[in-house]
Design an enzyme around this catalytic site. Sequence first.
Site, PDB file in Angstrom:
ATOM      1  CB  ALA A   9      41.723 -13.698   3.437  1.00  0.00           C
TER       2      ALA A   9
ATOM      3  N   GLY B 282      44.859 -14.946  -1.363  1.00  0.00           N
ATOM      4  CA  GLY B 282      44.084 -14.012  -2.183  1.00  0.00           C
ATOM      5  C   GLY B 282      44.974 -13.041  -2.938  1.00  0.00           C
TER       6      GLY B 282
ATOM      7  CD  GLU C  87      42.511 -17.257  -4.636  1.00  0.00           C
ATOM      8  OE1 GLU C  87      42.255 -16.561  -3.632  1.00  0.00           O
ATOM      9  OE2 GLU C  87      41.876 -18.276  -4.938  1.00  0.00           O
TER      10      GLU C  87
ATOM     11  CD  GLU D 236      44.488 -19.544  -0.246  1.00  0.00           C
ATOM     12  OE1 GLU D 236      45.493 -20.216  -0.615  1.00  0.00           O
ATOM     13  OE2 GLU D 236      44.196 -18.457  -0.776  1.00  0.00           O
TER      14      GLU D 236
END
Length: 727
Positions: free
Chosen positions: A61, A101, A104, A124
């Site tokens: 992110a 992210g 992911e 995270e």
Amino acid sequence: MAATRRLTHSVAVITLNNPPVNALSYSLRRSIIKEFVDASKDSSVEAIVLCGANGKFCAGADIKEFGSTSVDSVSLNHINDTIESCKKPVVAAIEGVALGGGLELALSCHYRVANVQSLVGLPEVLIGMIPAAGGTQRLPRLIGIPAALDMIVRGRHVPATEALQLGILDEVVKTNTIDAAVQMAMKVLGQPLENRRLGTLPVQAIPNVDTFLDTAVKRAKGQFRGAQAPLACIEAVKATLHLPFLKGVENERVLTASLWSTGQPQAQQYAFFSEREVGKWTTPSGGKWDKVPPKPIQTAAVIGLGTMGRGIVTSLSKANIPVIAIEQDAKQLDQGRQAVNALLDREVEKLKLQGKTSVPGNGLGSVKFTVDLGDLHSVDLIIEAVYENMQLKKEIFRKLSSIAKPDAFLCTNTSGLNVDEIASVTNRPQQVIGTHFFSPANIMRLLEVVRGQKTSLTTIATAMSLGKTLGKVAVLVGNCPLFVGNRMLGPYLEQVNYLLEEGSYPEEIDQALEEFGFAMGPCRMMDLAGLDVGWRSRMEQGLTGTNAPPGAPVRQRNGKRYSPLADLLCESGRFGQKTGKGWYQYEKAGGRIAKPDPWVRDFLDKYRRTHQIARHQANSQEIQDRCMFALINEGFRVLEDSIASGPEDIDVIYNNGYGFPKHRGGPMYYAANVGLPKVLSTLENYSKANPDVPSMKPAFLLRKLAAVGGPPIKEWRTQLGNTSSKL
Ligand code: NAI
């Protein structure tokens, strides 16, 4: 800030391009989905490769966008679902990092090829969150619950070679990662993709899964002490057992919202951003980080290879800086050499895991061991780490003045002695600075950089930059006895001693502060550091021992309350872990397993009887409040004295050097959270009842900030400016 697309054979290569780390900003996400949808519709495209520009896949992110929302935002979940359901094979080409992210995104691809030097992970949890774009659902489906939990709960960065073994990656290559991904894409053309879509797969069953998860929760509660994110990570992963993928992703969202309501992610993100802020140092005289370039440090030396020196040598070598390591005699040198070599061997093992051993010398700086200070004539920077003794340190700095080249920087690792006094014996006080490492120096991230009165801005810039090179978080502080961290510890430990005098036992105090979230309670910490260190210093100060004022009341010094408890322990040979006995008993001298000691209880009970102290058994809340507010109050004084330039500096110091729970942001953030008026009134009440404990008298700055209602912490600096100019 966009994704670009090119065609290689029949493979569309989509490159994420948002320097420096291809963070998934709104505009990059919009651009990824556009290119991806176009590629999937394009009939000349048979397969798709996702990669990142500048040798980095994606670091997750965009932290600049934390806390903000955008109406036209494309969610990462939407991108991931689109990729996963694509009918053409999609291969992630991972270079550098695929974190948060970024991983992911890669997990939604059908295949993953990575460079051997890359790192993957879902970190995270380290900012108080859980992976919430399907990470907690896809990773367990790929590598099983135990391995996924280990990665997600610890937020671990996993080297590519290990990720290959775990099954996260399909192939690891040494060079040309993108070419390898394109080849992989061509190779798998026509093969079914069903079993490559992680969201559609069941999670692998493991025996006794409930017991396994219960144990994981217990362990996380013990290890992370009050932090909610690790528990939410376990909860999210657990959902893979009983919820279909989409419901599991929905559950990630619910868990994220409930985490947010605890205030912990905000605290951890404050802690995270503060670590960046402290790099932008300023000095009271107007010096500023972006105005002064640091000098390059190509060679360094460390004098004294004891507890600290050996870690500092390792740290420098790890950063590929050649080091000269000095001891006072051949025997000590030999011990130092063995210790350093053992630490460096461990570093080599870690590098092997990261696939980095092919670099000549393994990327470690050479270490030359010697007893001859004369060998230091050409090094750029010297760090002294001998015993904490002013006369010895001065003697060494005097010698260095004539040996070291004129532009060499001279640093002291003193944990609290006057840096100006040390600098005063040299021919270059402007190049003398404190570099206060924390133990073990090769592991602990904190570096307090102590500026003296005459320290030049170039010297400050160089020491701060060296900290960064060593992978540390360096905080610039002013010169006062014990600097910031250890100075604040004084009133905190004073309260611990008073609580012990009044009727609490060491294990009760430790439990209360460990429940608060500290990595280690104060009594265990004192035992670890060695009770004799403080005892010697109190003897030198004339507070105890033969230099103490004759006839002074046992529990009073200079009109202030004094607790002789720690002195009495030392007088009976209890120095802490090193002697196997301190506030606790240990299995042997040097042992680490602390057990409550009936002797200590007996000793404390007798002490109270002798001094006719009525027993007051404080509850956890009182223990936490007294210790924390004492620490915070001194923090305000540190700010008033311009020893730290802002509350963030103090918080970074405590989070990284003193085991303060990051999910509470740091002591000053915690104070703001509790409410300054409450901190003030508690201190005022204590102070009224105990006028002989001046450390608990509320600091002026605390009063001032409380008087204006306790503004948010980011406004304190402005108030501080007003205060300092008045002082
Ligand atoms: P230590 O006692 O473990 O090691 C000191 C070393 O210096 C010994 O190996 C000794 O042989 C060597 N030495 C003494 N005189 C010397 C000389 N003339 N030339 C070369 N070497 C000499 O001490 P430790 O704990 O490593 O502390 C070193 C400094 O770091 C002190 O100033 C201490 O206050 C500071 N410090 C210590 C911390 C700790 O947790 N131990 C934490 C932060 C700072």
